[in-house]
Scaffold this motif. Sequence first.
Motif, PDB file in Angstrom:
ATOM      1  N   GLU A  38       0.888  -1.177   0.000  1.00 49.97           N
ATOM      2  CA  GLU A  38       0.000   0.000   0.000  1.00 49.97           C
ATOM      3  C   GLU A  38       0.913   1.210   0.000  1.00 49.97           C
ATOM      4  O   GLU A  38       1.755   1.337   0.881  1.00 49.97           O
ATOM      5  N   GLU A  45       7.286   2.409   0.959  1.00 45.85           N
ATOM      6  CA  GLU A  45       6.668   2.235  -0.369  1.00 45.85           C
ATOM      7  C   GLU A  45       5.880   3.495  -0.694  1.00 45.85           C
ATOM      8  O   GLU A  45       5.078   3.966   0.096  1.00 45.85           O
ATOM      9  N   ALA A  97       4.805  -4.414   3.329  1.00 46.60           N
ATOM     10  CA  ALA A  97       4.099  -3.133   3.463  1.00 46.60           C
ATOM     11  C   ALA A  97       4.381  -2.494   4.814  1.00 46.60           C
ATOM     12  O   ALA A  97       3.495  -1.938   5.445  1.00 46.60           O
ATOM     13  N   GLY A  98       5.613  -2.608   5.273  1.00 51.68           N
ATOM     14  CA  GLY A  98       5.927  -2.079   6.609  1.00 51.68           C
ATOM     15  C   GLY A  98       5.007  -2.705   7.636  1.00 51.68           C
ATOM     16  O   GLY A  98       4.593  -2.057   8.596  1.00 51.68           O
ATOM     17  N   THR A 100       3.744  -4.721  10.649  1.00 52.30           N
ATOM     18  CA  THR A 100       4.242  -5.143  11.957  1.00 52.30           C
ATOM     19  C   THR A 100       3.875  -6.600  12.241  1.00 52.30           C
ATOM     20  O   THR A 100       2.757  -7.028  11.960  1.00 52.30           O
ATOM     21  N   ARG A 105      -1.965 -11.322  13.687  1.00 55.62           N
ATOM     22  CA  ARG A 105      -1.709 -11.570  12.257  1.00 55.62           C
ATOM     23  C   ARG A 105      -1.099 -12.952  12.047  1.00 55.62           C
ATOM     24  O   ARG A 105      -1.402 -13.623  11.060  1.00 55.62           O
ATOM     25  N   GLN A 145      -4.452   5.129   9.981  1.00 60.01           N
ATOM     26  CA  GLN A 145      -4.759   4.357   8.767  1.00 60.01           C
ATOM     27  C   GLN A 145      -5.517   3.093   9.156  1.00 60.01           C
ATOM     28  O   GLN A 145      -5.168   2.391  10.114  1.00 60.01           O
ATOM     29  N   THR A 148      -4.385  -0.742  10.761  1.00 62.32           N
ATOM     30  CA  THR A 148      -2.989  -0.729  11.209  1.00 62.32           C
ATOM     31  C   THR A 148      -2.870  -0.892  12.726  1.00 62.32           C
ATOM     32  O   THR A 148      -3.842  -0.746  13.463  1.00 62.32           O
ATOM     33  N   THR A 149      -1.637  -1.146  13.155  1.00 66.36           N
ATOM     34  CA  THR A 149      -1.363  -1.201  14.589  1.00 66.36           C
ATOM     35  C   THR A 149      -1.573   0.177  15.217  1.00 66.36           C
ATOM     36  O   THR A 149      -1.913   0.276  16.392  1.00 66.36           O
ATOM     37  N   ASP A 186       3.592   5.012  12.363  1.00 66.29           N
ATOM     38  CA  ASP A 186       4.965   4.519  12.467  1.00 66.29           C
ATOM     39  C   ASP A 186       5.956   5.684  12.351  1.00 66.29           C
ATOM     40  O   ASP A 186       5.848   6.489  11.420  1.00 66.29           O
TER      41      ASP A 186
HETATM   42  N1  ARG Z   1       3.232  -0.961  10.799  1.00 72.93           N
HETATM   43  C1  ARG Z   1       1.840  -0.683  10.781  1.00 72.93           C
HETATM   44  C2  ARG Z   1       1.030  -1.955  10.760  1.00 72.93           C
HETATM   45  O1  ARG Z   1       1.536  -2.988  10.544  1.00 72.93           O
HETATM   46  C3  ARG Z   1       1.428   0.191   9.611  1.00 72.93           C
HETATM   47  C4  ARG Z   1       1.756  -0.351   8.269  1.00 72.93           C
HETATM   48  C5  ARG Z   1       1.127   0.460   7.151  1.00 72.93           C
HETATM   49  N2  ARG Z   1       1.715   0.137   5.897  1.00 72.93           N
HETATM   50  C6  ARG Z   1       1.370   0.681   4.697  1.00 72.93           C
HETATM   51  N3  ARG Z   1       2.028   0.291   3.648  1.00 72.93           N
HETATM   52  N4  ARG Z   1       0.420   1.553   4.631  1.00 72.93           N
HETATM   53  O2  ARG Z   1      -0.133  -1.960  10.969  1.00 72.93           O
END
Ligand code: ARG
Length: 255
Positions: A38, A45, A97-98, A100, A105, A145, A148-149, A186
């Motif tokens: 994303e 990204e 996607a970064g 966590t 999960r 968002q 998300t965490t 983050d």
């Molecule tokens: N690290 C956080 C999670 O895992 C946010 C990741 C959002 N990543 C993104 N590509 N929008 O929930």
Amino acid sequence: MKKYVLFLFSLLTLLCIVTGCGGEKKADGPKVLKVGTEVTFPPFEFREKGSKEISGFDMDLIRAVGKKLDMQVEILDMDFEALIPAVKRGNLNLVIAGMTITPDRQKIVDMSEPYYESGLSLVVRKENTSLQKPEDLKGRAVAVQLGTTGEEKAKQLAGDKVRSFKTNEEVFQALKEKAVDAIILDKPVAQYYINKHHPDAVIVGDTFAKESYGIVTRRHGELTPKINKALAELKQSGEYDKIYEKWFGKEPAKK
Ligand code: ARG
């Protein structure tokens, strides 16, 4: 004679089709890694202004992993909350996607060994001095968002006034327009947005609990150990460090 030539020609064509006629494709078929992400999460990204290509730390890392696996990487941009379901359904081979690594999960999908150490932070408008620490968030409107965490954390701290958006651009827009008082996001991403696009915002206080990012694959699939092996090799060979330095500079790599 003419007929004979024609026959020979058809035979050759047929042979060509059957054998692949010296094409590049290997016998075991196309090897494409369908990668979901994303793209409102710089510098992990994102789309560089005016460019269609998706770049960032995660993208370089997964392209390097793809090379190790001898697979072609195809990147698909989706809503963040749709990523895990897509892996589950088999529409994606993996997600970077970064994301966590969390126990919740891990019940649904496999997550690789950590590839980046991160943490959530609190962002407010510069002029707002009344919000300094997590406890101050009680009952305040906080933008996050969706899925998300950060969303989870915000709900714990602020209660039901949390507002969830599909993209982090909308999250920052909400802060700017004073629709909310704070953001939970983050830290490296928050820092990037502030430096590049939102000089009127600021990070306050320490990061919340430490979080580690992992690559997502299907539960008990054959891909997870391969990804871990590739990651370990990239860390070993120094390639990981090179990619890290490109995006984060020379600070010690947060593997
Ligand atoms: N690290 C956080 C999670 O895992 C946010 C990741 C959002 N990543 C993104 N590509 N929008 O929930």
